[in-house]
Design an enzyme around this catalytic site. Structure first.
Site, PDB file in Angstrom:
ATOM      1  CE  LYS A 159      -4.028   1.840   2.465  1.00 52.55           C
ATOM      2  NZ  LYS A 159      -4.937   2.079   1.364  1.00 52.55           N
ATOM      3  CB  SER A 160       3.424   2.090  -2.398  1.00 53.06           C
ATOM      4  OG  SER A 160       3.985   3.183  -3.074  1.00 53.06           O
TER       5      SER A 160
END
Ligand SMILES: Cc1ncc(COP(=O)(O)O)c(C=O)c1O
Length: 324
Positions: A159-160
């Site tokens: 979850k960048s």
């Protein structure tokens, strides 16, 4: 949803005033998207305030950081304590929780390794992401002209912050075209996910959802919905799904921490099923909401209570439940 602008923010172990929680414009994350983050929720259950599956969120945060070689010197227990401390410092009953780990300020260039790895935790009030009406009536979506990231480009399971450049394109296109949200396909043309939600399709009483190989974020709400649906006796199948199944489904819904369980009443202006909240979507909405509101016992161990002093309320609620 605007910020309140007051309260405390956790930054590298210290609680600082909202207005002082700033970083330098030269920070690596600002230029190169070198951040990983989480979005979790704390609910005001009838047994006291409780975070929903906080350990799973924080484990995903640590996994995202690991993928990006971004080690932050804090273990799961440390993260959990930091989150609880931040909620308590802000005396929140219910809130959205946003931890972020990012490359900070020292030097600029694509090579991120010369920068410190910093972290922060924000909490604030955030209601239903697509609105309460959406949860009851359903939303209108379109299939996006933007695809999700191809495998081995940007890792979808991390979850960048960088992944949300793609999400923003999906969301803005949907809004510009008069829809609430977009559903993105993967590069093979199969269903992937929304800009910030996983997608479920119901056909002939079977619940279908794309697998993690379809460039999706491995959603924690997705996992909760799969678990609860199976407990309710439904068959849940994770498989590649062609776009057109959306148009001939009995029900389609999207799930996520922000969106919770939201029915989709039309896709590309084609009515989904009866064009309103369907019975299976409703059953799953209720199953999740009974847990996060403390209406049923937390048999999965998904709730982490925030305030020790609410222990008495929990004991009373449990005694009530047992005597019924
Ligand atoms: C791209 C994307 N997919 C799916 C989800 C749903 O994940 P979760 O249920 O863990 O919030 C989110 C929300 O974080 C997301 O941003």
């Amino acid at each position: 949803m605007g910020f309140p602008g007051t309260g405390k923010i956790w930054m590298n172990g210290k609680l600082v005033e909202w207005k002082d929680a700033t970083i330098h414009i030269g920070s690596h994350v600002v230029h190169y998207g070198s951040g990983v983050f989480e979005g979790a929720r704390c609910y005001a259950t009838r047994r006291g305030s409780a975070c929903f599956r906080i350990d799973e969120h924080l484990q995903r945060l640590m996994n995202s950081a690991k993928i990006y070689r971004m080690e932050y010197p804090m273990d799961l227990g440390g993260w959990r304590q930091a989150v609880l401390e931040t909620i308590r410092a802000n005396q929140m009953k219910a809130c959205y929780i946003r931890p972020i780990v990012y490359r900070g300020y020292e030097t600029l260039g694509v090579n991120p390794l010369g920068n410190p790895v910093d972290a922060a935790i924000m909490v604030w009030e955030w209601g239903a992401y697509l609105g309460q009406e959406a949860i009851e009536q359903g939303v209108d979506m379109k299939v996006s002209s933007w695809a999700r990231m191809a495998p081995n480009t940007l890792p979808a399971l991390a979850k960048s912050t960088a992944n949300y450049a793609n999400s923003q394109l999906i969301k803005m296109e949907a809004l510009a075209d008069g829809y609430s949200e977009g559903i993105a396909l993967d590069v093979s043309g199969n269903i992937s996910e929304g800009s910030g939600q996983n997608i479920f399709v119901v056909r002939d009483n079977t619940i279908l959802t794309p697998p993690i190989s379809a460039s999706i974020l491995g959603g924690i709400t997705r996992d909760s919905v799969i678990t609860l649906a199976r407990e309710l006796g439904f068959t849940v199948v994770e498989s590649d799904l062609p776009r057109e199944i959306l148009y001939i489904a009995d029900e389609v819904f999207c799930v996520g921490t922000a969106a919770e369980v939201t029915p989709i009443r039309s896709i590309d202006k084609i009515k989904v099923g009866a064009g309103r909240l369907g019975p299976i979507t409703e059953a799953l909405q209720r199953a999740i909401s009974d847990i996060v509101n403390g209406v049923v016992p937390d048999t999965h161990g998904w709730l982490t209570y925030v305030y020790p002093e609410e222990q008495q309320a929990r004991a009373t609620a449990a005694a009530h439940a047992a005597s019924r």
